[in-house]
Every structure is written in structure tokens, then in C-alpha cells.
Design a protein around this motif. Structure first.
Motif, PDB file in Angstrom:
ATOM      1  N   PRO A 208       0.793  -1.239   0.000  1.00  0.00           N
ATOM      2  CA  PRO A 208       0.000   0.000   0.000  1.00  0.00           C
ATOM      3  C   PRO A 208       0.824   1.288   0.000  1.00  0.00           C
ATOM      4  CG  PRO A 208       0.006  -0.980   2.173  1.00  0.00           C
ATOM      5  CD  PRO A 208       0.719  -1.946   1.286  1.00  0.00           C
ATOM      6  N   GLU A 209       2.135   1.167   0.041  1.00  0.00           N
ATOM      7  CA  GLU A 209       2.980   2.362  -0.027  1.00  0.00           C
ATOM      8  C   GLU A 209       3.627   2.526  -1.400  1.00  0.00           C
ATOM      9  OE1 GLU A 209       5.783   2.426   3.133  1.00  0.00           O
ATOM     10  OE2 GLU A 209       4.266   2.568   4.710  1.00  0.00           O
ATOM     11  N   ARG A 210       4.055   1.396  -1.993  1.00  0.00           N
ATOM     12  CA  ARG A 210       4.716   1.433  -3.306  1.00  0.00           C
ATOM     13  C   ARG A 210       3.751   1.094  -4.438  1.00  0.00           C
ATOM     14  NH1 ARG A 210       8.291   3.403  -5.357  1.00  0.00           N
ATOM     15  NH2 ARG A 210       9.232   1.616  -6.410  1.00  0.00           N
ATOM     16  N   PHE A 211       2.600   0.518  -4.100  1.00  0.00           N
ATOM     17  CA  PHE A 211       1.588   0.132  -5.088  1.00  0.00           C
ATOM     18  C   PHE A 211       2.197  -0.830  -6.119  1.00  0.00           C
ATOM     19  CE2 PHE A 211       0.038   4.036  -3.186  1.00  0.00           C
ATOM     20  CZ  PHE A 211      -1.272   3.701  -2.884  1.00  0.00           C
ATOM     21  N   PHE A 212       2.299  -0.384  -7.391  1.00  0.00           N
ATOM     22  CA  PHE A 212       2.838  -1.263  -8.429  1.00  0.00           C
ATOM     23  C   PHE A 212       4.251  -0.843  -8.857  1.00  0.00           C
ATOM     24  CE2 PHE A 212      -1.784  -1.324  -8.794  1.00  0.00           C
ATOM     25  CZ  PHE A 212      -2.045  -2.688  -8.672  1.00  0.00           C
ATOM     26  N   GLY A 213       4.947  -0.145  -7.988  1.00  0.00           N
ATOM     27  CA  GLY A 213       6.337   0.241  -8.251  1.00  0.00           C
ATOM     28  C   GLY A 213       6.461   1.198  -9.431  1.00  0.00           C
ATOM     29  N   ARG A 214       7.487   0.986 -10.243  1.00  0.00           N
ATOM     30  CA  ARG A 214       7.747   1.850 -11.404  1.00  0.00           C
ATOM     31  C   ARG A 214       6.633   1.768 -12.430  1.00  0.00           C
ATOM     32  NH1 ARG A 214      13.405   0.836 -14.000  1.00  0.00           N
ATOM     33  NH2 ARG A 214      12.723   2.704 -15.109  1.00  0.00           N
ATOM     34  N   ASN A 215       5.882   0.693 -12.415  1.00  0.00           N
ATOM     35  CA  ASN A 215       4.817   0.499 -13.396  1.00  0.00           C
ATOM     36  C   ASN A 215       3.447   0.896 -12.853  1.00  0.00           C
ATOM     37  OD1 ASN A 215       6.058  -0.737 -15.854  1.00  0.00           O
ATOM     38  ND2 ASN A 215       6.842  -2.167 -14.307  1.00  0.00           N
ATOM     39  N   THR A 216       3.415   1.787 -11.878  1.00  0.00           N
ATOM     40  CA  THR A 216       2.137   2.258 -11.353  1.00  0.00           C
ATOM     41  C   THR A 216       1.511   3.254 -12.324  1.00  0.00           C
ATOM     42  OG1 THR A 216       2.872   1.972  -9.067  1.00  0.00           O
ATOM     43  CG2 THR A 216       1.003   3.434  -9.446  1.00  0.00           C
ATOM     44  N   ALA A 217       0.371   2.916 -12.877  1.00  0.00           N
ATOM     45  CA  ALA A 217      -0.402   3.829 -13.738  1.00  0.00           C
ATOM     46  C   ALA A 217      -1.405   4.558 -12.845  1.00  0.00           C
ATOM     47  CB  ALA A 217      -1.108   3.065 -14.840  1.00  0.00           C
ATOM     48  N   TYR A 218      -1.319   5.885 -12.851  1.00  0.00           N
ATOM     49  CA  TYR A 218      -2.115   6.688 -11.907  1.00  0.00           C
ATOM     50  C   TYR A 218      -2.918   7.717 -12.695  1.00  0.00           C
ATOM     51  CZ  TYR A 218      -2.996   9.474  -7.650  1.00  0.00           C
ATOM     52  OH  TYR A 218      -3.580  10.140  -6.608  1.00  0.00           O
TER      53      TYR A 218
END
Length: 257
Positions: A208-218
Motif C-alpha cells: 500500500p505504499e509502493r503500489f505497483f512500483g515503477r509500473n504504477t499507472a495513476y
């Protein structure tokens, strides 16, 4: 003819003798005719109305360092050429401005493509993956009153896992988040009200802090989402060229849960 009559005609006869016949044009020319460009007002004092409209005329204020009527050789063309309106000469613009529309168009295409690439895990990611929460599990604000939970939210995901969040549009505080696995559909109860909806998507979950890392689409939904009492709302995350719910790419990282 009487003598007085002859004396009366003598000035006219003298004027007649001064004329020259132009046989080709069949007209009479006078020797005392004035040449072209020597109109009688040159060098004379025109009326004030003429002076106000033509500052170069005789008797009106003249440019500094100039004297004499408008048609004198030293003033010829000064007032006429420099004091009349002329359209300004177009300035050359930088060459890169010609490519600006093309660059903006390419940028509008590249941003969604980049977001879609992150959503499907195209960027290298060496962080340790953890288990994504079960579909339909939620995280809510601590001060949320359960009496307000009288509406519902339906979420249909694409290939990527998703976290759908509701934020208060005035305070921008987190109210509700639901976790949904890829290619799944859930319905969950939510508090009634109007919210700002944010979408977090990706393949490899890092908590819940890093979510999907470098590939987090926001992304954020462009318009407020309304959840009525005993009603509901929903969102389909399977992208289409003519989807009915526009979203905006977020340049910042999601808030930690």
C-alpha cells in the motif's frame, strides 16, 4: 461697329492672337497655360481645415529640419511617404514553431501510450512482489460513519489489477479504496455523496505504499462521481477509443494508504 466697340474688343483680339491651334487634337492651347503640378494653391496659405489634414502644406507646422511646401524638391515625399500608414513588415518566426502542432499532437498520443505501457508492466521492475488483496476488499477512512454507507460502486477491470479510490473533493482527504483483480467485476457498498475518483493500476503489487512500483499507472476521473442514497455508480476500466468516462494522467505518485 463704333469706335468704342472696337476698343472694347481689342483685349480679346490680343488674347486670341496668343493662342496656338492644335490641328490634330482640334483644340486651342494658350501660351500662358500653367504646367502640370503647379496648381495655384502651392506656396499659398490654405485654410485651417486643410492644414489640419495635411501638415505638410504651406503655412502649417512642418517636420523638424524641413521647410517649404510639400512639393519642393527637398521635401518631396517626406510627409507623404513617412506620415502615412503602412502595414508592418512580417517578422520571420523561429523554425521550431512550424513543428509545434506536430509535437503537441505526438505528445497527446505518447502520454496515454506510456500510461498503458506502465499498466501492463513494460518497464523493468526488480522489486519483490507481494500478494495483491482479494477482489472486493476495501480500505476506508477511520472517521467514516457507517450510516453514510447506503450507496454502491461497481468496478470492471481490464488485464491489470486496480485500486479504485474515492476522495473528498473539498478537503482532498482519502475516504474509500477498493481492490479488484484483473479481469474481474465487483460490487461494493460505498458512502453516499460526491467524490473525486482516482485510479491506480498495474501488474506486480508492492504493497500500500509502493503500489505497483515503477509500473504504477495513476489517473483521475475528469468529472466528479456522484453516489446517491440507495443508488450507485460504476466504472469499466477496459479502455476503448470512444469511452464515455475521460480520465487525466497524474504526474505525481499516489498517496500512501
Amino acid at each position: 461697329m463704333a469706335l468704342d466697340d472696337r476698343d472694347y474688343m481689342r483685349p480679346n483680339q490680343n488674347r486670341w492672337n496668343a493662342k496656338r491651334w492644335n490641328d490634330r487634337k482640334t483644340r486651342v492651347e494658350l501660351d500662358d497655360s500653367k504646367p502640370l503640378g503647379s496648381a495655384s494653391w502651392i506656396g499659398q496659405d490654405p485654410s485651417e481645415a486643410v492644414k489640419s489634414k495635411h501638415p505638410g502644406f504651406a503655412g502649417s507646422p512642418k517636420p523638424k529640419g524641413k521647410a517649404g511646401p510639400w512639393f519642393e524638391p527637398k521635401n518631396r515625399g517626406f510627409d507623404y511617404q513617412k506620415n502615412r500608414w503602412r502595414p508592418g513588415q512580417a517578422k520571420s518566426r523561429p523554425a521550431w514553431l512550424s513543428y509545434l502542432p506536430l509535437g503537441l499532437g505526438a505528445l497527446l498520443i505518447a502520454i496515454p501510450m506510456f500510461g498503458d505501457g506502465k499498466r501492463h508492466g513494460w518497464l523493468p521492475d526488480v522489486e519483490r512482489e507481494v500478494t495483491f488483496p482479494n477482489s472486493g476488499s476495501v480500505t476506508v477512512a477511520r472517521d467514516l460513519s457507517m450510516k453514510r454507507v447506503t450507496s454502491s460502486l461497481v468496478v470492471q477491470t481490464s488485464d491489470a489489477n486496480a485500486v479504485v479510490q474515492l476522495y473528498d473533493p473539498e478537503t482532498h482527504q482519502h475516504v474509500f479504496s477498493v481492490y479488484v483483480h484483473g479481469n474481474d467485476r465487483v460490487r461494493v457498498p460505498v458512502p453516499r455523496g460526491t467524490y473525486e475518483m482516482r485510479l491506480i493500476e498495474g501488474m506486480k503489487w508492492h504493497g500500500p505504499e509502493r503500489f505497483f512500483g515503477r509500473n504504477t499507472a495513476y489517473e483521475t476521473v475528469a468529472r466528479p462521481m456522484v453516489f446517491e442514497h440507495r443508488g450507485g455508480n460504476g466504472i469499466d476500466l477496459r479502455r476503448r477509443p470512444h469511452g464515455g468516462l475521460p480520465t487525466l494522467q497524474m504526474m505525481s505518485d499516489p498517496d500512501k494508504l
